[in-house]
Design a protein around this motif. Structure first.
Motif, PDB file in Angstrom:
ATOM      1  N   GLU A   1       0.836  -1.202   0.000  1.00  0.00           N
ATOM      2  CA  GLU A   1       0.000   0.000   0.000  1.00  0.00           C
ATOM      3  C   GLU A   1       0.872   1.254   0.000  1.00  0.00           C
ATOM      4  O   GLU A   1       0.605   2.219  -0.731  1.00  0.00           O
ATOM      5  CB  GLU A   1      -0.916  -0.013   1.221  1.00  0.00           C
ATOM      6  N   ARG A   2       1.947   1.234   0.822  1.00  0.00           N
ATOM      7  CA  ARG A   2       2.870   2.377   0.876  1.00  0.00           C
ATOM      8  C   ARG A   2       3.553   2.580  -0.484  1.00  0.00           C
ATOM      9  O   ARG A   2       3.692   3.706  -0.961  1.00  0.00           O
ATOM     10  CB  ARG A   2       3.907   2.141   1.974  1.00  0.00           C
ATOM     11  N   LYS A   3       3.931   1.493  -1.107  1.00  0.00           N
ATOM     12  CA  LYS A   3       4.618   1.554  -2.400  1.00  0.00           C
ATOM     13  C   LYS A   3       3.695   2.127  -3.483  1.00  0.00           C
ATOM     14  O   LYS A   3       4.117   2.929  -4.323  1.00  0.00           O
ATOM     15  CB  LYS A   3       5.060   0.150  -2.802  1.00  0.00           C
TER      16      LYS A   3
ATOM     17  N   HIS B   1       1.137   4.124  -2.953  1.00  0.00           N
ATOM     18  CA  HIS B   1       0.913   5.541  -2.682  1.00  0.00           C
ATOM     19  C   HIS B   1       2.067   6.371  -3.245  1.00  0.00           C
ATOM     20  O   HIS B   1       1.861   7.476  -3.764  1.00  0.00           O
ATOM     21  CB  HIS B   1       0.768   5.793  -1.181  1.00  0.00           C
ATOM     22  N   GLU B   2       3.276   5.834  -3.129  1.00  0.00           N
ATOM     23  CA  GLU B   2       4.438   6.536  -3.678  1.00  0.00           C
ATOM     24  C   GLU B   2       4.390   6.599  -5.206  1.00  0.00           C
ATOM     25  O   GLU B   2       4.753   7.614  -5.806  1.00  0.00           O
ATOM     26  CB  GLU B   2       5.728   5.827  -3.235  1.00  0.00           C
ATOM     27  N   ASN B   3       3.952   5.510  -5.818  1.00  0.00           N
ATOM     28  CA  ASN B   3       3.917   5.456  -7.289  1.00  0.00           C
ATOM     29  C   ASN B   3       2.722   4.628  -7.733  1.00  0.00           C
ATOM     30  O   ASN B   3       2.824   3.416  -7.940  1.00  0.00           O
ATOM     31  CB  ASN B   3       5.216   4.852  -7.831  1.00  0.00           C
ATOM     32  N   PRO B   4       1.554   5.259  -7.918  1.00  0.00           N
ATOM     33  CA  PRO B   4       0.328   4.522  -8.274  1.00  0.00           C
ATOM     34  C   PRO B   4       0.419   3.778  -9.615  1.00  0.00           C
ATOM     35  O   PRO B   4      -0.346   2.845  -9.845  1.00  0.00           O
ATOM     36  CB  PRO B   4      -0.736   5.629  -8.344  1.00  0.00           C
TER      37      PRO B   4
ATOM     38  N   TRP C   1      -8.003  -0.923  -5.271  1.00  0.00           N
ATOM     39  CA  TRP C   1      -7.134   0.259  -5.296  1.00  0.00           C
ATOM     40  C   TRP C   1      -7.786   1.422  -6.037  1.00  0.00           C
ATOM     41  O   TRP C   1      -8.219   1.288  -7.184  1.00  0.00           O
ATOM     42  CB  TRP C   1      -5.785  -0.086  -5.927  1.00  0.00           C
TER      43      TRP C   1
ATOM     44  N   GLY D   1      -6.862   4.403  -7.564  1.00  0.00           N
ATOM     45  CA  GLY D   1      -5.829   5.241  -8.146  1.00  0.00           C
ATOM     46  C   GLY D   1      -6.204   5.674  -9.541  1.00  0.00           C
ATOM     47  O   GLY D   1      -7.289   5.349 -10.038  1.00  0.00           O
TER      48      GLY D   1
END
Length: 481
Positions: A32-34, A36-39, A72, A74
């Motif tokens: 999830e963190r990854k 958010h950094e690069n959808p 997701w 995004g």
């Protein structure tokens, strides 16, 4: 530490924390963190197998990760049908690894249970392999619960059941799949039956718009019924030969409905799956034959390509044959040869239409024509009674684009009365020459006469739109002036 070693370690750390490794490891928070950094990584492909994070999670039975990916929110959504280098979807990987929970989740999210890998195998094929190896049938049961087709074949022509070894230890699995296969066959047959009736009703609705031509309509019904029964046979798993529609000759005078029947035939052959389209390309000699050497071939091939997958309707086809056998320089023969060269491919249906006597000359003078054209339909001249019925039908069926839209015939304008009018106001030669071509000009002229006889201060709504027998009579007289 030299630069090369440092780069190697950096790449190793990157791999360890890639979206694919996080998905495989079931690290929901890390993934999830990854994202958010690069959808854009939601559908990222790894360099070896060309798999997405969804593939990695599905193969590892990480249900929570699969749910995260599918939910997701995004700029880009997860592609549930993405395929790896072997053509496998996430459902394929879940099936061949026995990941029942993930498979159920994917199927609930509308993953395609009939998706085929590069070898033609569906998830059910792979689920059978897993079940045989691990003696765990839950993944097969899950796929069948979501109506996976047990009759689908792979590239070797084998169904999932055919991949099951003949062994007493697998009898339970065999019975499970066979039971679903039998049930699916019955359901397909029932659906085919219902669909057949819908298609037959659609054909009948088309034929209701055709006046006369009883023998020809009977033939169309025979073809339709045979083709629809073939659909039912195949739905029941019976192996029957496919039908190739015959090339035809429509023989009769102008205005007898040849073009209209060709259009209905196009719809019929497409409806039952014999032809991929319902298009009917109508041509005459001038559309096919060039004026100079080298022009006819390309011009004819262009029309053939235009009609590919449908019907090529050649009106006044006899004009492609020279009047004298010695006239071998007539380019119409070249066009005819081009057409006959594609008639054996099954990609096109050709209908040759024209007057009966000239068409007989074409049939008898060309061996290739008589061998390929196997169905001959005779279009008789319309009787005055049929022309009267046609007039009523045309007035009932006009759409908003028609100049006759909104107008109606007086109640005294029955089929019988119009037939008597035609008998008295037209000659036999006129009727044989024009046939159905009499009706539309008669109606147009009648409307113009209505306008001529009405006063501008007429405010009676019925009178403004009602065509009378006198209007029709004058409309017919104008045809002969």
């Amino acid at each position: 530490m030299d630069l090369q070693q440092a780069l190697h370690q950096r790449r190793a750390r990157a791999r360890a924390t890639s979206v694919h490794s996080l998905a495989q490891a079931g690290d929901v928070l890390g993934l999830e963190r990854k994202l958010h950094e690069n959808p854009t990584l939601i559908n990222d492909r790894n360099p070896v197998m060309s798999q997405t994070p969804l593939h990695a999670a599905a193969a590892s039975n990480n249900t929570d990760v699969v749910k995260l990916i599918l939910d997701w929110e995004g700029p880009e959504k997860a592609d549930i049908e993405a395929k790896n280098m072997y053509g496998e979807t996430a459902l394929h990987l879940a099936s061949k690894n026995g990941c029942t929970g993930v498979a159920r989740l994917l199927l609930e999210r509308k993953a395609n249970p009939e998706a085929k890998a590069g070898n033609g195998m569906t998830p059910l094929h792979l689920a059978v392999w897993y079940s045989v190896k691990h003696e765990d049938y839950s993944i097969v049961e899950t796929l069948l619960h979501f109506h996976a087709d047990a009759s689908v074949t792979d590239n070797e022509g084998r169904t999932p059941l055919a991949h099951l070894p003949k062994s007493p230890s697998h009898q339970k699995l065999c019975a499970l799949i066979q039971s679903h296969l039998d049930q699916q066959t019955k359901e397909k047959a029932l659906a085919a039956c219902q669909n057949s009736q819908i298609k037959m009703d659609a054909l009948e609705a088309e034929l209701e718009q055709v006046i006369g031509l009883h023998d020809l309509k009977l033939q169309l019904r025979k073809w339709a019924k045979g083709m629809l029964l073939d659909e039912r046979r195949k739905a029941l798993g019976l192996k029957v030969a496919g039908r190739r529609p015959p090339h035809m000759a429509f023989l009769g005078n102008p205005g007898t409905g040849k073009t209209m029947i060709a259009r209905i035939l196009g719809k019929l052959l497409h409806m039952v799956g014999v032809l991929p389209t319902d298009k009917v390309v109508e041509v005459q000699r001038t559309d096919l034959v060039g004026e100079f050497v080298g022009h006819t071939g390309p011009r004819t091939r262009k029309k053939i390509e235009e009609a590919d997958g449908g019907i090529l309707f050649i009106d006044e086809a006899y004009r492609l044959m020279p009047l004298q056998k010695s006239d071998d320089k007539d380019y119409g023969l070249e066009a005819l040869e081009e057409i006959m060269s594609v008639m054996d491919t099954g990609k096109i249906v050709v209908i040759f239409a024209g007057y009966e006597e000239p068409m007989k000359r074409v049939i008898t003078c060309n061996e290739g024509f008589s061998r390929r054209v196997t169905k001959f339909f005779h279009f008789d001249n319309f009787t005055t009674q049929e022309l009267g019925e046609m007039a009523l039908l045309k007035m009932r069926n006009e759409d908003m684009e028609s100049v006759m839209f909104g107008f109606k015939l007086h109640k005294g304008c029955t089929a019988d009365s119009i037939a008597k009018l035609l008998d008295s106001e037209t000659t036999q030669k006129q009727r044989e020459t024009l046939n159905g071509g009499l009706v539309w000009p008669m109606l147009i002229n009648a409307r113009e006469n209505l306008d001529l006889r009405l006063r501008l201060d007429c405010c009676d709504a019925e009178e403004l739109i009602t065509i009378t027998m006198e209007d029709l009579r004058i409309g017919l007289k104008l045809l002969s002036t």
